[in-house]
Design a protein around this motif. Structure first.
Motif, PDB file in Angstrom:
ATOM      1  N   PRO A   5      45.344  35.387  43.890  1.00  0.00           N
ATOM      2  CA  PRO A   5      45.957  36.100  42.765  1.00  0.00           C
ATOM      3  C   PRO A   5      44.997  37.147  42.228  1.00  0.00           C
ATOM      4  O   PRO A   5      43.775  37.043  42.419  1.00  0.00           O
ATOM      5  N   PRO A   6      45.526  38.177  41.551  1.00  0.00           N
ATOM      6  CA  PRO A   6      44.646  39.226  41.039  1.00  0.00           C
ATOM      7  C   PRO A   6      43.676  38.702  39.995  1.00  0.00           C
ATOM      8  O   PRO A   6      44.051  37.946  39.092  1.00  0.00           O
ATOM      9  N   GLY A   7      42.414  39.085  40.139  1.00  0.00           N
ATOM     10  CA  GLY A   7      41.405  38.743  39.149  1.00  0.00           C
ATOM     11  C   GLY A   7      41.417  39.723  37.998  1.00  0.00           C
ATOM     12  O   GLY A   7      42.209  40.671  37.971  1.00  0.00           O
ATOM     13  N   LEU A  26      36.027  44.252  47.029  1.00  0.00           N
ATOM     14  CA  LEU A  26      37.466  44.146  46.783  1.00  0.00           C
ATOM     15  C   LEU A  26      38.013  42.769  47.134  1.00  0.00           C
ATOM     16  O   LEU A  26      39.070  42.370  46.631  1.00  0.00           O
ATOM     17  N   ASN A  27      37.313  42.046  47.985  1.00  0.00           N
ATOM     18  CA  ASN A  27      37.736  40.687  48.340  1.00  0.00           C
ATOM     19  C   ASN A  27      37.237  39.640  47.357  1.00  0.00           C
ATOM     20  O   ASN A  27      37.612  38.466  47.466  1.00  0.00           O
ATOM     21  N   HIS A  28      36.419  40.042  46.403  1.00  0.00           N
ATOM     22  CA  HIS A  28      35.884  39.074  45.452  1.00  0.00           C
ATOM     23  C   HIS A  28      37.026  38.540  44.579  1.00  0.00           C
ATOM     24  O   HIS A  28      37.879  39.308  44.125  1.00  0.00           O
ATOM     25  N   LYS A 294      26.865  43.327  39.157  1.00  0.00           N
ATOM     26  CA  LYS A 294      26.311  42.391  38.176  1.00  0.00           C
ATOM     27  C   LYS A 294      27.428  41.621  37.484  1.00  0.00           C
ATOM     28  O   LYS A 294      27.305  40.404  37.241  1.00  0.00           O
ATOM     29  N   LEU A 295      28.521  42.295  37.187  1.00  0.00           N
ATOM     30  CA  LEU A 295      29.617  41.640  36.484  1.00  0.00           C
ATOM     31  C   LEU A 295      30.285  40.575  37.344  1.00  0.00           C
ATOM     32  O   LEU A 295      30.455  39.431  36.903  1.00  0.00           O
ATOM     33  N   ILE A 296      30.671  40.931  38.561  1.00  0.00           N
ATOM     34  CA  ILE A 296      31.400  39.933  39.353  1.00  0.00           C
ATOM     35  C   ILE A 296      30.487  38.816  39.846  1.00  0.00           C
ATOM     36  O   ILE A 296      30.964  37.708  40.124  1.00  0.00           O
ATOM     37  N   ASP A 297      29.181  39.088  39.916  1.00  0.00           N
ATOM     38  CA  ASP A 297      28.237  38.015  40.264  1.00  0.00           C
ATOM     39  C   ASP A 297      27.955  37.091  39.078  1.00  0.00           C
ATOM     40  O   ASP A 297      27.702  35.896  39.268  1.00  0.00           O
ATOM     41  N   GLY A 298      28.003  37.644  37.859  1.00  0.00           N
ATOM     42  CA  GLY A 298      27.538  36.880  36.701  1.00  0.00           C
ATOM     43  C   GLY A 298      28.603  36.411  35.742  1.00  0.00           C
ATOM     44  O   GLY A 298      28.308  35.687  34.787  1.00  0.00           O
ATOM     45  N   TRP A 299      29.861  36.811  35.966  1.00  0.00           N
ATOM     46  CA  TRP A 299      30.937  36.451  35.038  1.00  0.00           C
ATOM     47  C   TRP A 299      31.945  35.581  35.750  1.00  0.00           C
ATOM     48  O   TRP A 299      32.474  35.953  36.781  1.00  0.00           O
TER      49      TRP A 299
END
Length: 344
Positions: A5-7, A26-28, A294-299
């Motif tokens: 589902p969309p993040g 984009l696959n995160h 940084k955001l997708i790694d840390g949030w």
């Protein structure tokens, strides 16, 4: 192909085609959308290939958006894209001929959406609902008019044109960026007016339009009479006023978290958390790849099916067209003639 589902994160890509790092990002699972800029456009064939590649990365496909308002904010301006008038042009026309201006606004919305949809772009962040007080250089002629009773019908007509071509609308910048003089891209704007004044004037278009607008983007502006935080980080503005008093149940986007106006909330993770806690459904990080990583790694926000479904509702309901289909669209041809006459 990833199925997820969309993040809640919308980010950007470097160039004219996807590279390996782009595909990985984009696959995160935290990513749900992508915003395009002028650097991502060379010609129609290239843009169609890029959007097809983005939509093919995962299922359901990522939402592809762009700032394509007309006037000085229009990312694609060549190879078949019509140069659209500024919204101020429509406001000026309304003063002389309200009916003609509304028809022109519908035509502009239809042309805007049809040309983007033909090349696989799902959404434009438009219309601007800010009032033109003559104070804000960053808004200026992007606004329809000073009078909210003119802004609302013109924005509604533009949204009607967008919808007819298969595209949803995004009203911005709630509750209003027209009074604050500073540019939130490079400064922290402050609007010292009291709430009753903002409600009676700047919020009037949102109140009048209701669900004619499918999504809203709050401003990176501080309104100290209401909250010490910018509107997009404020539960008072998003939950109590937008969701509560205005009963808005559409999508709420943050404005770009890499802008200076967002800096009061801390680093990019703190900014995303503040926007999410305030009630934003999707947060934007633009032109700052290191910050996006940084955001997708840390949030790690908890998955929210309601917010995810809201974002998914912005995807066009019908299959993508192409330039050959557009050429056969009689409504598009008529709308194009109207826009060209307006610019003549």
């Amino acid at each position: 192909m990833r199925t997820a589902p969309p993040g809640p994160v919308m980010l950007d890509v470097h160039g004219l085609e996807l590279d390996a790092e782009d595909r990985e990002l984009l696959n995160h699972p935290s990513v749900g959308g992508l915003i395009l800029f002028a650097r991502n456009f060379h010609d129609a064939r290239q843009l169609a290939a890029l959007t097809d590649a983005i939509h093919s990365v995962r299922r359901p496909p990522l939402l592809i958006a762009v700032d394509h308002e007309g006037g000085r904010v229009q990312r694609f301006k060549s190879d078949g894209f019509t140069h659209l008038p500024s919204m101020h042009t429509l406001g000026s026309r309304y003063e002389a001929d309200a009916g003609g201006a509304l028809a022109d606004a519908r035509a502009a919305g239809y042309v805007l959406a049809a040309e983007l949809r033909a090349l696989g772009v799902d959404l434009s962040f438009t219309p601007v609902l800010d009032l033109d007080y003559g104070r804000s250089g960053v808004i200026g002629d992007r606004a329809f008019h000073l009078d909210p009773a003119i802004v609302a019908p013109l924005a509604g007509a533009l949204a009607e044109g967008l919808r007819a071509a298969g595209m949803k609308s995004v009203g911005k910048h709630f509750p209003g960026h027209g009074w604050a003089e500073a540019d939130s891209h490079v400064a922290i704007p402050v609007d010292e007016r009291d709430f009753d004044t903002i409600w009676a004037l700047d919020i009037r278009p949102y109140l009048d339009l209701g669900r004619q607008i499918d999504a809203v983007m709050p401003a990176h502006v501080i309104y100290p009479a209401v909250d010490r935080m910018p509107a997009g980080f404020s539960r008072t503005w998003v939950q109590d006023i937008l969701r509560g008093k205005l009963a808005f149940d559409g999508v709420v986007f943050s404005d770009d978290l890499s802008m200076e106006g967002a800096s009061v909330a801390g680093d990019v993770v703190a900014r995303a958390e503040a926007a999410w806690d305030a009630g934003c459904d999707m947060v934007l990080v633009c032109n700052a790849r290191d910050q996006a990583v940084k955001l997708i790694d840390g949030w790690r926000p908890e998955f929210d099916s309601v917010r995810s479904a809201r974002v998914a509702s912005l995807m066009p309901a019908r299959p993508y067209g192409d330039r050959s289909v557009l050429a056969q669209d009689a409504r598009y041809r008529d709308a194009l003639d109207a826009v060209r006459s307006l610019l003549a």
